[in-house]
Design an enzyme around this catalytic site. Structure first.
Site, PDB file in Angstrom:
ATOM      1  N   LYS A   1     -11.009  -2.269  11.933  1.00  0.00           N
ATOM      2  CA  LYS A   1      -9.523  -2.211  13.232  1.00  0.00           C
ATOM      3  C   LYS A   1      -9.243  -2.562  14.320  1.00  0.00           C
ATOM      4  O   LYS A   1      -8.494  -2.949  14.841  1.00  0.00           O
ATOM      5  CB  LYS A   1      -9.574  -0.388  12.841  1.00  0.00           C
ATOM      6  CG  LYS A   1      -9.136   0.115  11.498  1.00  0.00           C
ATOM      7  CD  LYS A   1      -7.270  -0.322  11.120  1.00  0.00           C
ATOM      8  CE  LYS A   1      -6.710   0.244  10.081  1.00  0.00           C
ATOM      9  NZ  LYS A   1      -6.236  -0.533   9.639  1.00  0.00           N
TER      10      LYS A   1
ATOM     11  N   TYR B   1     -14.986   0.151   9.061  1.00  0.00           N
ATOM     12  CA  TYR B   1     -14.043   0.589   9.241  1.00  0.00           C
ATOM     13  C   TYR B   1     -12.944   0.817  10.872  1.00  0.00           C
ATOM     14  O   TYR B   1     -12.418  -0.077  10.893  1.00  0.00           O
ATOM     15  CB  TYR B   1     -12.831   1.971   8.875  1.00  0.00           C
ATOM     16  CG  TYR B   1     -12.177   2.527   9.075  1.00  0.00           C
ATOM     17  CD1 TYR B   1     -10.815   1.935   8.606  1.00  0.00           C
ATOM     18  CD2 TYR B   1     -11.256   3.633   9.603  1.00  0.00           C
ATOM     19  CE1 TYR B   1      -9.405   2.555   8.245  1.00  0.00           C
ATOM     20  CE2 TYR B   1     -10.264   4.214  10.092  1.00  0.00           C
ATOM     21  CZ  TYR B   1      -9.033   3.057   9.126  1.00  0.00           C
ATOM     22  OH  TYR B   1      -7.445   4.088   9.049  1.00  0.00           O
TER      23      TYR B   1
ATOM     24  N   ASP C   1       1.841  -2.077  -4.524  1.00  0.00           N
ATOM     25  CA  ASP C   1       0.633  -1.515  -4.358  1.00  0.00           C
ATOM     26  C   ASP C   1      -0.466  -2.326  -5.641  1.00  0.00           C
ATOM     27  O   ASP C   1       0.325  -3.666  -6.192  1.00  0.00           O
ATOM     28  CB  ASP C   1       0.550  -0.029  -5.146  1.00  0.00           C
ATOM     29  CG  ASP C   1      -0.720   0.321  -4.035  1.00  0.00           C
ATOM     30  OD1 ASP C   1      -2.281   0.074  -3.739  1.00  0.00           O
ATOM     31  OD2 ASP C   1      -0.511   1.788  -3.059  1.00  0.00           O
ATOM     32  N   ILE C   2      -2.081  -2.385  -5.496  1.00  0.00           N
ATOM     33  CA  ILE C   2      -2.548  -2.536  -6.221  1.00  0.00           C
ATOM     34  C   ILE C   2      -2.196  -2.622  -8.071  1.00  0.00           C
ATOM     35  O   ILE C   2      -2.342  -3.088  -8.641  1.00  0.00           O
ATOM     36  CB  ILE C   2      -3.671  -2.721  -6.003  1.00  0.00           C
ATOM     37  CG1 ILE C   2      -5.191  -3.946  -6.710  1.00  0.00           C
ATOM     38  CG2 ILE C   2      -4.510  -1.211  -6.269  1.00  0.00           C
ATOM     39  CD1 ILE C   2      -4.883  -5.063  -5.956  1.00  0.00           C
ATOM     40  N   ARG C   3      -1.827  -1.322  -7.824  1.00  0.00           N
ATOM     41  CA  ARG C   3      -1.342  -1.360  -9.719  1.00  0.00           C
ATOM     42  C   ARG C   3       0.199  -0.104  -9.398  1.00  0.00           C
ATOM     43  O   ARG C   3       0.122   0.112  -8.861  1.00  0.00           O
ATOM     44  CB  ARG C   3      -2.517  -0.752 -10.735  1.00  0.00           C
ATOM     45  CG  ARG C   3      -3.477   0.960 -10.024  1.00  0.00           C
ATOM     46  CD  ARG C   3      -4.684   1.365 -10.348  1.00  0.00           C
ATOM     47  NE  ARG C   3      -5.412   0.127  -9.751  1.00  0.00           N
ATOM     48  CZ  ARG C   3      -6.664   0.078  -9.130  1.00  0.00           C
ATOM     49  NH1 ARG C   3      -6.117   1.018  -8.178  1.00  0.00           N
ATOM     50  NH2 ARG C   3      -7.217  -0.735  -9.010  1.00  0.00           N
TER      51      ARG C   3
ATOM     52  N   GLY D   1      -0.378   5.029  -0.635  1.00  0.00           N
ATOM     53  CA  GLY D   1      -1.809   5.939  -0.460  1.00  0.00           C
ATOM     54  C   GLY D   1      -0.619   6.642   0.408  1.00  0.00           C
ATOM     55  O   GLY D   1       0.074   6.989   0.717  1.00  0.00           O
ATOM     56  N   GLN D   2      -2.073   7.915   1.366  1.00  0.00           N
ATOM     57  CA  GLN D   2      -1.603   8.945   1.823  1.00  0.00           C
ATOM     58  C   GLN D   2      -0.415   8.520   2.926  1.00  0.00           C
ATOM     59  O   GLN D   2       0.512   9.195   2.809  1.00  0.00           O
ATOM     60  CB  GLN D   2      -3.246   9.394   2.576  1.00  0.00           C
ATOM     61  CG  GLN D   2      -2.293  10.147   3.193  1.00  0.00           C
ATOM     62  CD  GLN D   2      -3.480  10.706   4.271  1.00  0.00           C
ATOM     63  OE1 GLN D   2      -4.837  10.215   4.475  1.00  0.00           O
ATOM     64  NE2 GLN D   2      -4.008  12.258   4.238  1.00  0.00           N
TER      65      GLN D   2
ATOM     66  N   GLY E   1       0.852  -1.197  -0.277  1.00  0.00           N
ATOM     67  CA  GLY E   1       0.466  -0.207   0.196  1.00  0.00           C
ATOM     68  C   GLY E   1       0.783   1.512   0.039  1.00  0.00           C
ATOM     69  O   GLY E   1       0.023   2.332   0.474  1.00  0.00           O
TER      70      GLY E   1
END
Length: 313
Positions: A147, A143, A35-37, A12-13, A9
């Site tokens: 978590k 979410y 990452d996924i792409r 991401g941010q 990931g």
């Protein structure tokens, strides 16, 4: 010996800035971003990058073996507001990616795991002011539920199998380097962009909605510091409370107006207001400060000045 790190990931941010920080600290050859792409991102061009599906155990295992990975930072997740729109996929991604990494650590394929939790583990029944480390956790979002479940699994794998897993409950994160990622606290990022572009901003939260926040520089430093801390100093194996500041949209607007006097704030609350109302207004992070000497560098004033300075360039 320096670790060899896999970040899942990485686009991401948090992952983007964490990747840069880890590469600067340990060297580009020791930090594998994935990452996924393959997105258009400096993370892709700045060092080793691999396309990986966080839900594919075999792909993760292959990369760990290919690069002799010692540490995994699992940053892939569907965030709060986005997760509410697709709860089944949010649960699948947020939970099963964690199981994959924990099971690889259990099998001694890796030495250390970082997994991020969130203030979303708290809920409407949690004390809102100075929320303690150990308190009622009854999350009301997908979410938050994922978590909280993840925290308990992290603690279980440590206690039963000796997995060296470490985690922090991120508050709202503010960064000039990456765009908002679909979180309830993301107004505090978008407001700066709109302040400079349009001199006005319409918040999706009420003007007096206080939430715990942290500048990304502090969040990245905390992430690296907890992973570098001696194992015997990490007493909390579920996830540590972490804090830097708390403020409302109105307080942030006032701070921005010190630099941009013509800036105006409007508020038009949407479904994210209900999520915000279920979260703490401020966090007690005594355990993190005691166990691994956590201290934030940025307060509201310094953060605002730094955000505007970077975004004006």
């Amino acid at each position: 010996m320096k670790p060899t790190i896999l970040i899942i990931g990485a686009c991401g941010q948090i992952g983007t800035e964490l990747t840069f920080a880890l590469r600067q600290k340990y060297g580009k050859e020791r930090v594998i971003a994935s990452d996924i792409r393959k997105l258009v991102s400096p993370v892709v061009d700045d060092g080793i990058f691999e396309v990986i599906n966080a839900l594919d155990f075999n792909q993760i295992e292959h990369l760990i073996e290919k690069y002799h990975v010692t540490d995994v930072y699992l940053m892939a997740a569907l965030l709060s507001a986005t997760a509410e729109k697709n709860p089944a996929f949010a649960w699948d991604l947020n939970m099963n990616s964690l199981f994959h990494v924990l099971n690889l650590a259990k099998a001694n394929k890796i030495k250390k795991v970082f997994w991020p939790s969130s203030i979303a583990v708290f809920g409407p029944s949690t004390p809102r002011e100075h929320t303690p480390q150990y308190t009622v956790t009854e999350p009301s979002t997908v979410y938050g539920i994922s978590k909280l479940a993840g925290e308990r699994w992290c603690a279980y794998y440590h206690e039963k199998y000796g997995v060296d897993v470490r985690s922090i409950r991120y508050p709202g994160l503010i960064s000039w380097g990456t765009p908002p990622g679909g979180g309830t606290t993301d107004y505090a990022v978008d407001i700066f962009h709109q302040a400079l572009q349009k001199v006005t901003y319409t918040s999706f939260l009420k003007s007096d909605s206080a939430l715990p926040m942290m500048y990304m520089d502090d969040a990245i430093r905390a992430t690296i510091e907890i992973m570098e801390a001696p194992a015997d100093s990490i007493r909390v194996r579920s996830s540590y409370n972490l804090s830097a500041m708390s403020f409302t949209p109105e307080q942030l607007a006032v701070e921005i107006q010190k630099h941009l006097p013509d800036f105006t704030l409007h508020c038009d609350p949407d479904f994210r207001q209900q999520i915000a109302d279920s979260w703490p207004a401020s966090i007690d992070d005594t355990e993190a400060r005691t166990d691994w000497n956590w201290q934030p560098d940025f307060d509201l004033g310094r953060m605002t000045e730094d955000m505007l300075t970077h975004l004006k360039v």
